[in-house]
Design a protein around this motif. Sequence first.
Motif, short mmCIF file in Angstrom:
data_model
loop_
_atom_site.label_atom_id
_atom_site.label_comp_id
_atom_site.label_asym_id
_atom_site.label_seq_id
_atom_site.Cartn_x
_atom_site.Cartn_y
_atom_site.Cartn_z
N UNK A 85 0.86 -1.18 0.00
CA UNK A 85 0.00 0.00 0.00
C UNK A 85 0.90 1.23 0.00
N UNK A 86 0.99 1.84 -1.16
CA UNK A 86 1.85 3.00 -1.33
C UNK A 86 0.96 4.21 -1.61
N UNK A 87 0.94 5.16 -0.68
CA UNK A 87 0.04 6.29 -0.84
C UNK A 87 0.54 7.34 -1.84
N UNK A 88 1.76 7.18 -2.34
CA UNK A 88 2.33 8.12 -3.31
C UNK A 88 2.91 7.33 -4.49
N UNK A 89 2.07 6.87 -5.42
CA UNK A 89 2.62 6.16 -6.58
C UNK A 89 3.65 7.05 -7.28
N UNK A 90 4.74 6.45 -7.70
CA UNK A 90 5.80 7.20 -8.35
C UNK A 90 6.78 7.82 -7.37
N UNK A 91 6.62 7.54 -6.06
CA UNK A 91 7.52 8.09 -5.05
C UNK A 91 8.95 7.63 -5.34
N UNK A 92 9.86 8.59 -5.44
CA UNK A 92 11.27 8.31 -5.69
C UNK A 92 11.98 8.00 -4.36
N UNK A 93 12.91 7.05 -4.43
CA UNK A 93 13.76 6.74 -3.28
C UNK A 93 15.20 7.10 -3.62
N UNK A 94 15.94 7.50 -2.62
CA UNK A 94 17.38 7.70 -2.83
C UNK A 94 17.98 6.38 -3.29
N UNK A 95 18.96 6.40 -4.19
CA UNK A 95 19.55 5.14 -4.67
C UNK A 95 20.10 4.27 -3.55
N UNK A 96 20.77 4.87 -2.55
CA UNK A 96 21.32 4.06 -1.47
C UNK A 96 20.21 3.43 -0.62
N UNK A 97 19.13 4.17 -0.42
CA UNK A 97 18.01 3.63 0.36
C UNK A 97 17.36 2.48 -0.39
N UNK A 98 17.09 2.69 -1.67
CA UNK A 98 16.45 1.65 -2.47
C UNK A 98 17.29 0.37 -2.49
N UNK A 99 18.58 0.52 -2.71
CA UNK A 99 19.47 -0.65 -2.78
C UNK A 99 19.50 -1.38 -1.44
N UNK A 100 19.67 -0.64 -0.34
CA UNK A 100 19.77 -1.29 0.97
C UNK A 100 18.46 -1.91 1.42
N UNK A 101 17.35 -1.27 1.13
CA UNK A 101 16.04 -1.86 1.46
C UNK A 101 15.88 -3.18 0.71
N UNK A 102 16.22 -3.17 -0.57
CA UNK A 102 16.09 -4.38 -1.38
C UNK A 102 17.00 -5.49 -0.84
N UNK A 103 18.23 -5.16 -0.47
CA UNK A 103 19.15 -6.18 0.03
C UNK A 103 18.74 -6.70 1.40
N UNK A 104 18.17 -5.85 2.24
CA UNK A 104 17.63 -6.33 3.52
C UNK A 104 16.48 -7.30 3.26
N UNK A 105 15.60 -6.92 2.35
CA UNK A 105 14.49 -7.79 1.98
C UNK A 105 15.02 -9.14 1.47
#
Length: 173
Positions: free
Chosen positions: A69-89
């Motif tokens: 459930x994403x209340x802001x479709x198209x929300x941009x993430x910082x590259x480091x945040x996106x990468x680390x969230x994905x790797x934690x997942x």
Amino acid sequence: QQIGDEKPHVAPVLQRISQSAGALSESMQDIVWAMKNPAGQLDELAARMTDFGLRLLEARQVAFYTRIDIDSPGKQLRPDARRNIYLIFKEAVANAAKYAEASEVQLDLFLKKGLLMMTVSDNGKGMETAANLSGTKGNGLQNMRKRAEDIGAALEIRSAPCVGVRVSLQLSV
């Protein structure tokens, strides 16, 4: 397989080489994905997470469920945040696949009013000792904690025997 009958001691080595090559290929795909999409959107990340979870867990006959459930479709993430969230997942799902003996794994990914919340939970056997939860027995949990720290996220790992594991991350975005 053809060598296995003549030289059975070679089969385990070849299996490890095959597994290492697969892991290396996946890591390279992750790097290419991150480079091609330097300012990736959260909904793209959610789709990539879902694809990874389905591929890994279906191969082990483990059900994978998502609630996104994403209340802001198209929300941009910082590259480091996106990468680390994905790797934690990925680490949480891989741990569930390898160790949990679970029949179900669930990803909850929510973005509400600038707060990203991700939870990966399983219904497996859980972790029995404080050493397991603290991450002193392996690198996976330590890596997750370091990645969360690097992006300023709060990470909580909870477990109990016969209850499963729950990895929760919160990040202001």
